[in-house]
Design a protein around this motif. Structure first.
Motif, PDB file in Angstrom:
ATOM      1  N   PHE A  80    -110.720  95.905   2.302  1.00 25.21           N
ATOM      2  CA  PHE A  80    -111.002  95.372   0.970  1.00 25.21           C
ATOM      3  C   PHE A  80    -109.765  94.707   0.364  1.00 25.21           C
ATOM      4  O   PHE A  80    -109.889  93.724  -0.372  1.00 25.21           O
ATOM      5  N   TYR A  81    -108.565  95.237   0.665  1.00 27.09           N
ATOM      6  CA  TYR A  81    -107.351  94.560   0.210  1.00 27.09           C
ATOM      7  C   TYR A  81    -107.315  93.137   0.745  1.00 27.09           C
ATOM      8  O   TYR A  81    -106.930  92.188   0.038  1.00 27.09           O
TER       9      TYR A  81
ATOM     10  N   ALA B 167    -109.794 100.827   3.200  1.00 28.01           N
ATOM     11  CA  ALA B 167    -109.133 100.262   2.022  1.00 28.01           C
ATOM     12  C   ALA B 167    -108.457  98.946   2.367  1.00 28.01           C
ATOM     13  O   ALA B 167    -108.503  97.974   1.592  1.00 28.01           O
TER      14      ALA B 167
ATOM     15  N   MET C  78    -108.908  98.118  -9.282  1.00 22.35           N
ATOM     16  CA  MET C  78    -108.591  98.210  -7.853  1.00 22.35           C
ATOM     17  C   MET C  78    -107.151  97.779  -7.671  1.00 22.35           C
ATOM     18  O   MET C  78    -106.731  96.764  -8.226  1.00 22.35           O
TER      19      MET C  78
ATOM     20  N   GLU D 212    -118.703  98.853   3.712  1.00 24.81           N
ATOM     21  CA  GLU D 212    -117.965 100.059   4.083  1.00 24.81           C
ATOM     22  C   GLU D 212    -118.767 100.963   5.019  1.00 24.81           C
ATOM     23  O   GLU D 212    -118.190 101.762   5.758  1.00 24.81           O
TER      24      GLU D 212
ATOM     25  N   ARG E  23    -115.549  97.665  -5.474  1.00 22.65           N
ATOM     26  CA  ARG E  23    -115.460  96.956  -4.198  1.00 22.65           C
ATOM     27  C   ARG E  23    -116.424  95.786  -4.026  1.00 22.65           C
ATOM     28  O   ARG E  23    -116.050  94.777  -3.429  1.00 22.65           O
TER      29      ARG E  23
ATOM     30  N   CYS F 134    -115.008  92.439  -4.639  1.00 26.10           N
ATOM     31  CA  CYS F 134    -114.116  91.829  -3.654  1.00 26.10           C
ATOM     32  C   CYS F 134    -114.841  90.772  -2.824  1.00 26.10           C
ATOM     33  O   CYS F 134    -114.213  89.881  -2.248  1.00 26.10           O
TER      34      CYS F 134
ATOM     35  N   ILE G 123    -113.536 107.065  -2.836  1.00 31.55           N
ATOM     36  CA  ILE G 123    -113.919 106.138  -1.779  1.00 31.55           C
ATOM     37  C   ILE G 123    -115.245 106.624  -1.220  1.00 31.55           C
ATOM     38  O   ILE G 123    -115.409 107.798  -0.920  1.00 31.55           O
TER      39      ILE G 123
END
Length: 463
Positions: free
Chosen positions: A423-424, A420, A64, A392, A368, A371, A303
């Motif tokens: 998740f960042y 996105a 990622m 998500e 993901r 995370c 995604i």
């Protein structure tokens, strides 16, 4: 065992990589596929790669993009802490986010870059943290090609001058010249050598998701009429030459993996049949692990929300959960001896175990959910986690026409960006020793992300 598929035409230089591995005993098919009665849980079975390295179990953290490099494009304490948390969580394999081989062209601000000007001490610290508890840590090596945002370069490089029209975020690319292609291949090999020297356990060559190698494979983006374009064998030449150059630098006992699109999911693009052919060629080159994913920036199949149309057509829960597994079967048939990792959509422990038992996949790729739960691998192996988190499904900028199912392509694109970004933000929290921000909204995440990207781009010392 599985029947071997008929081999595709042999490449003139394919024997080079195999010759260097001639002294390595071939993998025992029994140990190769984990048929060890002493280990009942297929997730817990070790996997021995052709190079001799053994993955302790079948749970992998897929790559990622982190965006956590310092202003000099170096890894620092935040990446060290992040990967130490994952290494403490019982992983069988950890793969870094894409490390760039050319600091002139980044996928996004905050990418780590590894080249001849990098300080290896920072990379050694990162490798030490990420390999804690004997966790294998592969460095993913990449070049964005035309998927290089304007904050990094106003003139990206690509196989051909085919632009990417997405919210005005990308400049018009310039076609690579012949000598520049050779320079790129050398840069990949050099970065792999440095990764090995720094203490990483292996490398993964990123040939998926519409980045440079994927662009060479795509007949939509690669319009060249020279030795690097046209029929598939020429479009695949760049990838195969990168693999060969990397192998020459790191030797036969260092893992070399490749991440490959199962398909571009675009009309006229790289197809599943072509992917299977390339996988056969990669097996002939002697790579150690093939990861299957799919999509590009224009078709965000990697995604979850970008696969809604596919999921809607799926006839079973199994097909919906691992949305690349159908494509992986075709690739598996073409290269049955090649260990395969599938990433995309695995969300239940039962399905992971079923896929391994049915011999459809060798390594379960998850991204993901890590995370939110860095010790997810340990929970899966202990049997205390049955269903993975799927936030998500609730992330959207607004209802109806403002959501991810909007008929407006730009609105859908913004929703993908916001997803996105959410998740960042969780990666940042993990890197700062904090817990996930479950209540963070999509809108807030997008605003914070855009501000952060601008700040990171301005802070870079390389201009």
């Amino acid at each position: 065992g599985r029947p071997r598929a008929q081999s595709v035409p042999w490449h003139p230089t394919a024997h080079r990589a195999l010759k260097t591995r001639a002294n390595i005993a071939p993998m025992d098919p029994v140990s190769r596929f984990g048929q060890d009665d002493r280990v009942e849980d297929p997730l817990a079975r070790p996997l021995k790669l052709a190079c001799g390295v053994t993955l302790p179990n079948r749970v992998a953290k897929a790559a990622m993009t982190e965006g956590l490099a310092d202003p000099r494009d170096q890894p620092g304490e935040r990446l060290d802490r992040l990967y130490k948390r994952w290494a403490d969580g019982g992983l069988g394999l950890s793969i870094t986010g894409n490390v760039m081989i050319d600091r002139r062209h980044l996928e996004r601000a905050g990418n780590v870059v590894l080249d001849q000007t990098s300080s290896l001490d920072a990379f050694r610290a990162w490798a030490k943290a990420g390999t804690a508890n004997g966790t294998p840590l592969f460095m993913q090596l990449n070049h964005p090609g035309r998927q290089c945002n304007r904050a990094s370069s106003l003139e990206p490089l690509a196989p051909s001058a085919v632009g990417l029209d997405l919210l005005g975020l990308f400049g018009q690319p310039r076609a690579l010249k012949e000598h520049e292609i050779g320079t790129m291949i050398h840069a990949w090999a050099n970065a792999a050598r440095l990764a090995k020297e720094a203490g990483f356990s292996g490398v993964q060559i990123h040939a998926a998701h519409g980045y440079l190698i994927s662009q060479f494979l795509s007949p939509i983006v690669n319009l060249r009429d020279d030795a690097w374009g046209g029929p598939l064998q020429k479009r695949a030449r760049f990838l195969l030459e990168v693999v060969r150059a990397v192998r020459r630098e790191v030797g036969p006992r260092f893992p070399v993996a490749v991440k490959l699109n199962s398909s571009d999911f675009q009309k006229g693009g790289f197809t599943a049949v072509e992917s299977a052919t390339v996988a056969r060629w990669l097996a002939d080159e002697g790579i150690d692990l093939l990861e299957i994913s799919g999509g590009t920036y224009e078709a965000l199949a990697f995604i979850n929300d970008g696969m809604r149309s596919y999921e809607g057509r799926a006839k079973s829960t199994k097909a919906r959960e691992a949305y690349f597994l159908d494509y992986a079967r075709t690739i598996r048939a073409a290269a049955p001896e090649l260990p395969m990792m599938v990433t995309g959509g695995f969300r239940s422990a039962a399905f992971m175990r079923e896929s391994l038992r049915d011999d459809e996949v060798d390594v379960i790729g998850i991204a993901r959910p890590f995370c939110l739960e860095p010790d997810l691998a340990r929970q899966l192996l202990a049997g205390t986690q049955d269903v993975l988190p799927t936030p998500e499904r609730e992330l959207r900028l607004g209802p109806g026409a403002l959501g991810p199912n909007s008929e407006n392509a730009k609105v859908r694109g913004l929703n993908n960006q916001a997803e996105a970004a959410w998740f960042y933000a969780q990666l940042i929290e993990l890197s700062e020793r904090r817990g996930p921000r479950h209540t963070l909204s999509s809108r807030r995440a997008l605003v914070e992300h855009m501000r952060g990207e601008v700040a990171r781009a301005r802070a870079r010392t390389f201009k």
